[in-house]
Design a protein around this motif. Structure first.
Motif, PDB file in Angstrom:
ATOM      1  N   UNK A   1      -5.245  -8.252 -10.033  1.00 57.94           N
ATOM      2  CA  UNK A   1      -4.243  -9.247  -9.650  1.00 57.94           C
ATOM      3  C   UNK A   1      -4.634  -9.982  -8.375  1.00 57.94           C
ATOM      4  N   UNK A   2      -5.295  -9.264  -7.476  1.00 57.69           N
ATOM      5  CA  UNK A   2      -5.676  -9.879  -6.212  1.00 57.69           C
ATOM      6  C   UNK A   2      -7.019 -10.582  -6.287  1.00 57.69           C
ATOM      7  N   UNK A   3      -7.776 -10.236  -7.321  1.00 51.65           N
ATOM      8  CA  UNK A   3      -9.159 -10.678  -7.351  1.00 51.65           C
ATOM      9  C   UNK A   3      -9.294 -12.194  -7.322  1.00 51.65           C
ATOM     10  N   UNK A   4      -8.462 -12.851  -8.128  1.00 52.59           N
ATOM     11  CA  UNK A   4      -8.649 -14.305  -8.173  1.00 52.59           C
ATOM     12  C   UNK A   4      -8.265 -14.919  -6.834  1.00 52.59           C
ATOM     13  N   UNK A   5      -7.281 -14.326  -6.161  1.00 48.96           N
ATOM     14  CA  UNK A   5      -6.941 -14.824  -4.822  1.00 48.96           C
ATOM     15  C   UNK A   5      -8.111 -14.577  -3.882  1.00 48.96           C
ATOM     16  N   UNK A   6      -8.673 -13.377  -3.981  1.00 49.46           N
ATOM     17  CA  UNK A   6      -9.776 -13.037  -3.098  1.00 49.46           C
ATOM     18  C   UNK A   6     -10.966 -13.934  -3.364  1.00 49.46           C
ATOM     19  N   UNK A   7     -11.137 -14.219  -4.665  1.00 52.27           N
ATOM     20  CA  UNK A   7     -12.282 -15.018  -5.050  1.00 52.27           C
ATOM     21  C   UNK A   7     -12.115 -16.452  -4.568  1.00 52.27           C
ATOM     22  N   UNK A   8     -10.908 -16.949  -4.763  1.00 49.82           N
ATOM     23  CA  UNK A   8     -10.647 -18.329  -4.351  1.00 49.82           C
ATOM     24  C   UNK A   8     -10.669 -18.473  -2.835  1.00 49.82           C
ATOM     25  N   UNK A   9     -10.204 -17.397  -2.175  1.00 46.95           N
ATOM     26  CA  UNK A   9     -10.077 -17.468  -0.729  1.00 46.95           C
ATOM     27  C   UNK A   9     -11.443 -17.436  -0.067  1.00 46.95           C
ATOM     28  N   UNK A  10     -11.890 -18.562   0.332  1.00 47.21           N
ATOM     29  CA  UNK A  10     -13.118 -18.596   1.113  1.00 47.21           C
ATOM     30  C   UNK A  10     -12.850 -17.926   2.453  1.00 47.21           C
ATOM     31  N   UNK A  11     -13.623 -16.890   2.725  1.00 50.01           N
ATOM     32  CA  UNK A  11     -13.443 -16.211   4.005  1.00 50.01           C
ATOM     33  C   UNK A  11     -13.971 -17.092   5.141  1.00 50.01           C
ATOM     34  N   UNK A  12     -13.345 -16.944   6.267  1.00 52.14           N
ATOM     35  CA  UNK A  12     -13.890 -17.610   7.459  1.00 52.14           C
ATOM     36  C   UNK A  12     -15.176 -16.877   7.851  1.00 52.14           C
ATOM     37  N   UNK A  13     -16.001 -17.569   8.582  1.00 45.37           N
ATOM     38  CA  UNK A  13     -17.257 -16.962   9.041  1.00 45.37           C
ATOM     39  C   UNK A  13     -16.967 -15.669   9.827  1.00 45.37           C
ATOM     40  N   UNK A  14     -15.956 -15.740  10.689  1.00 42.62           N
ATOM     41  CA  UNK A  14     -15.598 -14.578  11.515  1.00 42.62           C
ATOM     42  C   UNK A  14     -15.119 -13.417  10.665  1.00 42.62           C
TER      43      UNK A  14
END
Lengths: 228, 228
Positions: free
Chosen positions: B163-176
């Motif tokens: 359920x979280x994966x697509x959010x995690x995938x879409x969510x580009x992490x910040x460099x930090x």
DNA sequence: CAGCGTAATTTTGAATTCATAATTAAGTCA
DNA sequence: TGACTTAATTATGAATTCAAAATTACGCTG
């Protein structure tokens, strides 16, 4: 066919209704663990066709209450020791979290509710009414769960709880274990009143592990007799 | 109809196969969150009738990937902040348990596997290959989960993880955040090598909460733009 | 042309049908 | 009688059909 009389159900979606109706049948062992699910018979009983019933079975299978054997039908899952040893630790972790969160969010009124349920549970214990005891016990755990304000946690917990419920229900606790369980519940209430999250979490974790041990013990005593 | 050529699937049970096929479509947002599920179109695509597809949708709905609206069909669920704030703590508790158990059961060979995956993940990080990073990251978490030797835990974790994966995938992490995540993974590996269960549990818990915060931050930044 | 009401169309939910797999029953032969 | 085949029966899985609900398209009125 299509008898829309009396008992026939028609609410929201049939498959959802059927899930809700089949769960109790499995939990109270009206559909016995390890037995085949009489598809035709249940269709007649509920006055529905096979389509929605089969949809419901797929859902129940994904919840672990039913096992689907390709081309051979659906079977009520058994509660094995391996499963108990697996599920209770997971349930423990989730209940611990629920305790932690509940302490953060529970209102005074809700604590009073739990206190009342607790008192009722004590009375059931004193009159050795196991049915009533189990029922109130469930309500207490559910009240804490709801106080955690986390719907996902509630759903996950309840799904696993369901799987264990029939084992817990069937498993007659020993007098000693019952006493201990009540003591644990005293502590649970105290932690909740004090809103001591970490302590409540630890207590619930222990409580779950003790339940696990108790259920396993009972299962082993049954092993010689018959599988549940 | 009944074209048994080429792409058509026929393995075990159709509905199960369809669940496995639909999940990736939802996770990689080929079926976009908040949109209606094109039942007819999917039937044609997979060369199956509506019956097994609808069975699959019921299962996906009980897993929270799909929402069923009576008489209006099935919709891909959205990943909302409320959901993220709910699911990650639960996932945290489960991953913490998996760490605890993994330390008890993991073999030396399995640790080496994780070490290799970790090295691979570092390389993906250094070359800023987000896709590869996510993929290896998943594998590491899964390896730990499998080392816990608890099928129920694995199932529960993976359901929520999905359920979280697509959010995690879409969510580009910040460099930090990406840097921090890698540091956390260093510690995870160290704990595992040392077989320090409590420490690994705490680290994973923190790791999950940081992920949650990162995803929420991203969701909020999207809020102004468009709901995912 | 905007808003409303009605008819046509599409979609959904669930029953039914149909092909196939599994089980049971019957028959054969040692 | 008892193991082994094979035929009849039943149950399962999935496609199809059908009624009802929802959506869309259309035309009417102001």
């Amino acid at each position: 066919m299509t008898l829309h009389t009396s008992q026939t159900i028609l609410r929201k979606s049939l498959h959802h209704e059927l899930v809700d109706r089949l769960q109790p049948l499995i939990i109270n062992s009206e559909l016995k663990p390890g037995t085949k699910i009489p598809e035709k018979q249940l269709c007649e009983r509920f006055g529905v066709s096979r389509t929605p019933l089969r949809e419901a079975l797929k859902v129940l299978a994904s919840d672990g209450l039913v096992r689907l054997e390709p081309n051979r039908g659906a079977w009520v899952t058994q509660v094995t020791q391996e499963e108990v040893d697996e599920v209770f630790p997971v349930l423990g972790a989730l209940e611990a979290l629920s305790g932690e969160l509940a302490c953060k969010h529970i209102t005074d009124a809700e604590i009073e509710e739990v206190r009342a349920l607790h008192a009722q549970m004590i009375r059931s214990y004193e009159s050795r009414d196991l049915d009533a005891y189990f029922s109130v016990n469930q309500k207490i755990h559910r009240a804490i769960l709801l106080a955690a304000r986390n719907a996902t946690l509630t759903t996950s917990c309840q799904a696993l709880s369901l799987r264990m419920q029939r084992a817990r229900y069937l498993a007659n606790m020993s007098e000693g274990r019952w006493y201990d369980a009540v003591q644990e519940h005293e502590k649970i209430l105290q932690c909740l009143v004090a809103r001591d999250g970490p302590n409540l979490a630890a207590t619930l974790l222990h409580h779950m592990d003790a339940k696990r041990a108790s259920v396993v013990k009972w299962l082993q005593s049954q092993e010689t007799t018959d599988a549940i």
